[in-house]
Design an enzyme around this catalytic site. Structure first.
Site, PDB file in Angstrom:
ATOM      1  CE1 TYR A 186      -3.827   2.065   0.094  1.00  0.00           C
ATOM      2  CE2 TYR A 186      -2.862   3.278   1.535  1.00  0.00           C
ATOM      3  CZ  TYR A 186      -3.785   3.009   0.894  1.00  0.00           C
ATOM      4  OH  TYR A 186      -4.812   4.061   0.690  1.00  0.00           O
ATOM      5  CB  SER A 194      -7.168   2.572  -2.887  1.00  0.00           C
ATOM      6  OG  SER A 194      -7.447   3.973  -2.842  1.00  0.00           O
ATOM      7  CG  ASP A 215     -14.118   3.378  -7.127  1.00  0.00           C
ATOM      8  OD1 ASP A 215     -14.097   4.579  -6.177  1.00  0.00           O
ATOM      9  OD2 ASP A 215     -13.044   2.638  -7.007  1.00  0.00           O
ATOM     10  CG  HIS A 245     -12.550   2.973  -3.281  1.00  0.00           C
ATOM     11  ND1 HIS A 245     -11.532   3.050  -4.563  1.00  0.00           N
ATOM     12  CD2 HIS A 245     -11.511   3.157  -2.257  1.00  0.00           C
ATOM     13  CE1 HIS A 245     -10.321   3.212  -4.165  1.00  0.00           C
ATOM     14  NE2 HIS A 245     -10.118   3.163  -2.862  1.00  0.00           N
TER      15      HIS A 245
END
Length: 705
Positions: free
Chosen positions: A476, A556, A640, A675
Site C-alpha cells: 500500500y 487504491s 467507484d 471502491h
C-alpha cells in the site's frame, strides 16, 4: 548431410517461432483516440482517452461492454477457475460473529451465517430473547446495498443508519424507533463522508456536500463539506447548517457529541493529513471554541471528564502522545502531557474509565492499560504476535472486547476484565484452516537508499525455496495507513494451493509514525516504489520465488503502487493487479474528493518541479511502446466514486494499445460496486477467484495440485 547442423537450425527456427509468438499482442477491443492536449508549465501532454472520463456517455458504456466481454472470454479458458471459486466458497462458509455492544436494554451483535451477502444485526434483551434487528440482505435483491454506519442515541430508543447503494460513497440515512422498528421522518438523502452523532432524543449531527453540478454524481468534484443537525420530526430541508459551506470552506468536516452529551466536537480538514479542532459546550451554550487551528498537525478528542479534555496528537510528537487540557482554555499552550511519546506509534482507546494505549512495534500491536493520571496499570497479555481491534467501551463498563488475528490465525474475539486484566475467549472462528500447518515469518531487507524495511512472508510448511513458488507481493504505502497482519480467506486459499503471500511495510504508511509516513509523500513518493521493488528483489534473491512466479497486488493507493512499479520495472514480475488505482497523477485531483489527497501526492498545478515529478512516475504517462509488460488485470468498479474508474479505463486502454508481447491486458469492471466497502460476499468471491486463477494461469500452471 550434416544432421547435427539441420537439428541446430530447426532448434533455432523453433526458438524464433516461439519468441515471435510471445511478441504477438492479443487483439483487444477497439478503443478510439481523440486529439486532446493539456499544457502544464509550457509542456503539452496528450490525453487521447479523455472521453473515457465521462462514465455516463454511451460511448463509454459500449466500451465497457466490449472490455467486459473480452475479459470474460479470456478468463473462461482457465481450466481451474471454477475450482478456485468453489474452494473460496467452501472456506468462506463459516459463522462469523462480532463482539457484542450494549445499547439501552439490549445487547447487539452482528452475525453472518457463512455466505450471506451482508452481515445481519441481531439484538438480545435482558431475558435472553434474541431477534434480528436489521437485515441488510433485504436492502436489495442482489445484496449490493450495504449498511455503512449505524448510530444509537444514548437511551437506545432511536437509531439512525446509513446505507450505500452499489458501493457508492453517497449514502442515505434512515431513522428508526428501536422499540417498534418503524421509520421516523423521511429518508435523508445525499450524505457523504459522514458520522452520525446523536444529541439526546432531539436529533443528530451529520455531514455532506452539495451534489456536483458538473460531471456525473459519481465523478463530479466535491469540495465544501457541511455539518447539519437533523431535528426529529422535521424534514431534511429544515436541517440546520452548523458549520461549513462558503463561509467556512473545508473539504472534510466530522461532528461528534461526547459520551456525556456535554460537548460537540468538530474536526475540520482540507487534506487527509492535518486538521483543526473546534469544541462547543452544549451545557453552557457557548460558541465554538478553537482547540487548534491550521493544518500542521493531527489532533483528536479521545475522552472528557467534566471540564477536562484529553487529546491524542502528533503535535511536537511524530509518534503521538496523550495530553490534557480544559474547556476554559484548550489551546496548545495549556496542554499537559499524560502519556508521553515513545519510540512506537501510539493509538488510543477508552473504556471503563481507563486508557488503552495500542502501540505498533514493527507492524505488530502491543497494548498497555493506563489510568486517567497516565500511570501504567499493566501490559495487556495478548495471544501472540498480530493485530488487535477493540478495547473500546463506555465509562461504566467492567469488561471490554477485542479481536486478535494475524496472517495465519483467523480472528478470535476475547472478553477482557478491566480490573483484573484477564482475557477469555468469547468467540473463535470455526474456519477449516489449521494455523499449525503454516509459517508466518518477519524479515528485514534493505531498500535502494539503505533504509531497513520489515516484510512478513507467509506460506504452508514444507515449501522449499526453489524459486518456483507462486508469490503475491502485496503493498500500500500511503496515507499513514499501516498494513498489520490479518487473516484472509483469500490468502488462505492462495497458500493452500502452494502460494507465498508477502507484505512489506513500506514508507508512506504509518508503521513507524509520522516520519515514516512523510518519507513517502510528494517529491519523496518514489521511496515507496523503490521499497516495493526491493521487496520483490529480496524474495527473488533468496529463492522464495522468481520473476516468472511473482504477482504484484495493491488497491487504491496500492493500485498506484502496482501501476508505478510495473511501468518502472516491467521485468520485476510476471503478473500485476492494479486495483481501483490512482493511475493518472496529473488529473486525480479533478474528481470527487481527490483534491484532498494533495498532502500525499502534490498536484500538477503546484509547481513545475511537482508537475515534472508526478509525470515521471504517473503510471498512465509512463507506458512505452516496445516494452513487454506483465500479464495484467486492471481492476475497477462502475460505482467507484472514490477513485473514479476513468483511472483504470485510461490506464488499461493505454496498456492494451502499447503492450509489445503476448502477456494479456485485461480490464475487470465490477458492476454495482464501489471502491471496496459494502461489496457482497458473492462479488468478493468472484473477483478473487478471477484474481487467483489468472495469476496461477499466467505463471504457467495448468492444473492445481
Amino acid at each position: 548431410m550434416n544432421y547435427k547442423k539441420i537439428w541446430v537450425a530447426m532448434a533455432v527456427l523453433s526458438s524464433i517461432i516461439v519468441s515471435s509468438q510471445n511478441l504477438i499482442p492479443l487483439k483487444y477491443p477497439e478503443t478510439k483516440k481523440i486529439k486532446h492536449q493539456d499544457t502544464y508549465f509550457g509542456v503539452k501532454i496528450s490525453d487521447p482517452y479523455r472521453w473515457l472520463e465521462n462514465d455516463q456517455s454511451e460511448d463509454t458504456k459500449e466500451w465497457v461492454k466490449r472490455e467486459l466481454n473480452f475479459t470474460h472470454a479470456y478468463l473462461e479458458k482457465i481450466p481451474f477457475r471454477e475450482q478456485i471459486r468453489q474452494q473460496l466458497l467452501d472456506l468462506w462458509n463459516y459463522e462469523k460473529i462480532s463482539a457484542p455492544f450494549k445499547i439501552g436494554k439490549h445487547t447487539y451483535f452482528y452475525k453472518n451465517e457463512g455466505l450471506q451477502s451482508q452481515n445481519v444485526l441481531y439484538r438480545r434483551d435482558d431475558k435472553g430473547i434474541t431477534e434480528i434487528f436489521l437485515d441488510s440482505n433485504k436492502f436489495s435483491n442482489r445484496g449490493t446495498t450495504s449498511l455503512s454506519k449505524i448510530s444509537f442515541n444514548k437511551k437506545g430508543n432511536w437509531v439512525a443508519y446509513s446505507i450505500s447503494e452499489g458501493g457508492s460513497d453517497w449514502n442515505s440515512i434512515i431513522i428508526l424507533d428501536t422499540e417498534t422498528k418503524k421509520q421516523k421522518d423521511d429518508t435523508l438523502k445525499d450524505i457523504k463522508f459522514s458520522a452520525i452523532s446523536w444529541l439526546g432524543d432531539e436529533g443528530f449531527y451529520y455531514s455532506s456536500y452539495d451534489k456536483p453540478k458538473e460531471g456525473s454524481v459519481l465523478s463530479g468534484l466535491t469540495d465544501q463539506h457541511k455539518v447539519y443537525f437533523h431535528k426529529l420530526g422535521t424534514s431534511q430541508a429544515q436541517d440546520k447548517l452548523i458549520m461549513g459551506g462558503k463561509k467556512f470552506p473545508r473539504r472534510y468536516l466530522k461532528a461528534d457529541v461526547t459520551e456525556d452529551q456535554r460537548y460537540l466536537i468538530i474536526s475540520a480538514a482540507n487534506a487527509t493529513n492535518g486538521n483543526e479542532l473546534y469544541i462547543k459546550d452544549l451545557k453552557n451554550k457557548t460558541d465554538f471554541i478553537p482547540i487548534i487551528t491550521g493544518f500542521e498537525s493531527n489532533v483528536s478528542l479521545v475522552d472528557t471528564d467534566g471540564d477536562d479534555l484529553y487529546l491524542l496528537t502528533d503535535k511536537d510528537a511524530p509518534n503521538r502522545r496523550l495530553v490534557k487540557t480544559t474547556i476554559s482554555k484548550p489551546t496548545p499552550d495549556t496542554w499537559k502531557e499524560v502519556i508521553p511519546e515513545s519510540q512506537e506509534p501510539l493509538d488510543l482507546k477508552t473504556g471503563g474509565d481507563y486508557f488503552f494505549a495500542i502501540y505498533m512495534k514493527d507492524a505488530v500491536d502491543i497494548v498497555r492499560q493506563y489510568n486517567k493520571k497516565g500511570e501504567l496499570v499493566r501490559d495487556v497479555i495478548l495471544p501472540g504476535k498480530g493485530s488487535i481491534t477493540g478495547f473500546s467501551g463506555k465509562k461504566d463498563e467492567t469488561a471490554l472486547y477485542y479481536s486478535f488475528t494475524n496472517y495465519i490465525t483467523p480472528k478470535t474475539i476475547f472478553k477482557y476484565q478491566i480490573e483484573t486484566g484477564k482475557s477469555e475467549i468469547y468467540h473463535r472462528a470455526k474456519v477449516n484452516f489449521n494455523p499449525e500447518d503454516y509459517v508466518s515469518e518477519q524479515v528485514f531487507y534493505t531498500s535502494d537508499d539503505g533504509t531497513k524495511i520489515p516484510m512478513t512472508i507467509s506460506y504452508k510448511k514444507g515449501i522449499k525455496r526453489t524459486g518456483e513458488n507462486p508469490t503475491i507481493l502485496y503493498g500500500y504505502g500511503g496515507f499513514n495507513i499501516s498494513l498489520k497482519p490479518r487473516f484472509s480467506v483469500v490468502n488462505a486459499i492462495w497458500m493452500q494451493n502452494g502460494g507465498i503471500y508477502a507484505v512489506p511495510n513500506i514508507r508512506g504508511g504509518g508503521e513507524y509514525g509520522k516520519k515514516w509516513y512523510d518519507a513517502g509523500v510528494q517529491q519523496r513518493k518514489k521511496n515507496v516504489f523503490h521499497d516495493f521493488i526491493a521487496a520483490g528483489e529480496y524474495l527473488q534473491r533468496n529463492n522464495y520465488t522468481s520473476k516468472a512466479y511473482m504477482a504484484l497486488l495493491g488497491r487504491s493507493n496500492g493500485g498506484l503502487l502496482v501501476g508505478a512499479t510495473m511501468t518502472m520495472r516491467p521485468d520485476l514480475a510476471r503478473v500485476a493487479f492494479p486495483g481501483v488505482g490512482v493511475l493518472d497523477m496529473l488529473r486525480y485531483h479533478k474528481f470527487t474528493a481527490g483534491a484532498g489527497w494533495s498532502y500525499d501526492y502534490g498536484t500538477a498545478e503546484d509547481s513545475k518541479a511537482m508537475f515534472e515529478y508526478l509525470k515521471s512516475y504517473s503510471p498512465l504517462h509512463n507506458i512505452n511502446r516496445g516494452t513487454c509488460y506483465p500479464s495484467t488485470m486492471v481492476i475497477t468498479s462502475d460505482h467507484d466514486d472514490r477513485v473514479v474508474p476513468a483511472h483504470s479505463f485510461k490506464f488499461g486502454a493505454e496498456l492494451q494499445a502499447k503492450q509489445d508481447c503476448k502477456n494479456p491486458i485485461l480490464i475487470r469492471i465490477e458492476k454495482d460496486a464501489g471502491h471496496g466497502a459494502g461489496r457482497s460476499v458473492q462479488q468478493i468471491v468472484a473477483e478473487n477467484a478471477d484474481l487467483i486463477s489468472f495469476a496461477l494461469y499466467e505463471m504457467g500452471i495448468q492444473k492445481l495440485k
